[in-house]
Design an enzyme around this catalytic site. Sequence first.
Site, PDB file in Angstrom:
ATOM      1  N   LYS A  56      -2.096   6.845  10.228  1.00 35.20           N
ATOM      2  CA  LYS A  56      -3.433   7.298   9.851  1.00 35.20           C
ATOM      3  C   LYS A  56      -4.142   7.898  11.055  1.00 35.20           C
ATOM      4  O   LYS A  56      -5.141   8.565  10.939  1.00 35.20           O
ATOM      5  CB  LYS A  56      -4.232   6.109   9.316  1.00 35.20           C
TER       6      LYS A  56
HETATM    7  N1  GLU Z   1      -2.265   1.729  -0.889  1.00 33.93           N
HETATM    8  C1  GLU Z   1      -0.934   1.959  -0.430  1.00 33.93           C
HETATM    9  C2  GLU Z   1      -0.935   3.013   0.665  1.00 33.93           C
HETATM   10  O1  GLU Z   1      -1.904   3.737   0.827  1.00 33.93           O
HETATM   11  C3  GLU Z   1      -0.008   2.411  -1.535  1.00 33.93           C
HETATM   12  C4  GLU Z   1       0.363   1.306  -2.418  1.00 33.93           C
HETATM   13  C5  GLU Z   1       1.281   1.670  -3.562  1.00 33.93           C
HETATM   14  O2  GLU Z   1       1.433   2.862  -3.863  1.00 33.93           O
HETATM   15  O3  GLU Z   1       1.809   0.751  -4.157  1.00 33.93           O
HETATM   16  O4  GLU Z   1       0.041   3.096   1.380  1.00 33.93           O
END
Ligand code: GLU
Length: 324
Positions: free
Chosen positions: A246
């Site tokens: 990120k």
């Molecule tokens: N929130 C997770 C991410 O941003 C993804 C979770 C999922 O797709 O199961 O990496």
Amino acid sequence: MKGPRGRYAPSPTGDLHLGNARTALLAWLQIRLCGGIFVMRMEDLDCPRVVPGCAKQILDDLEWLGLDWDEGGGSGGTFSPYEQSKRTDLYAAALELLKKQGQVFPCSCSRRDIAMAASAPHGRTAVYPGTCRSRSSSAGENDARSWRYRVPARELVFNDKLVGVYSQNLARDVGDFVVRRADGLYAYQLAVVVDDLLMGITQVVRGIDLLDSTPRQILLFEALGAESPDYWHVPLMSDQGRRMSKRSGSQTITAYRARGGSSSQLVGLLAASVGLVQTGTQISPSELLDEYDVEGFRRRLVDVMKCKSNQNSVSTLKNSISER
Ligand code: GLU
């Protein structure tokens, strides 16, 4: 609830980078190619890591790319709310159910206790050594730090639409896993299953970094008496051999937009990096839909994933972008 339902579930902990955008594009293509509903879910459960304004920026970037969604992300929908931070009562209810079934136990181990007791650390995190697993789910919670799911000693096998057969022995490779964390937050594994289940998700397209979480999630689906969705784990984009994070500042969609980049060029670059179009193509997501049917799309991705020399590296994209 009829028909295929897919989702994109970003965590608003940083701006969308090229890798995230490609995963979103692939999730969108997959569900649109099968005529399904696309859900946008904000995984903002880990409040301390959530960056204010980030969710809005992610949605704005996705829209700029040419993606759309039918539920969530400001569009509302039957399964509202679509933000995990507003769904904790649902996670609590699921945990209660698991307690009643006696499948979870309160655990008072600290991370340090676990690291010290684990005979062989496995991968990044130590396998839970089972210290508190004999506690009953009705045992006093007074000294409980977290709640864990008691995993069975069996091989869990599933057929990923892109990776193929994947099998994991949960007891050996993972151990009893956390469903509610010591800080009181519900763990990703529980929240994602409750949401995918209640939102009627039938197709999960996401990064391959979550492949090894999937057997835990399938187990929770089973425990909650539901069928698990189809899983499509797509490749991650790497930056000089390292996983993009990120914090990949200059590779965010926001930064690309600020430099005056066009969305059709970026969508073309992302699609070309997984072999969906020729390098240099400028294309919109909806134009991409005319190029494939869902099986052709799946086969293309499988071929690219098999091919070692695929252009999964962000450096190719970075070069094209910095030439602008
Ligand atoms: N929130 C997770 C991410 O941003 C993804 C979770 C999922 O797709 O199961 O990496």
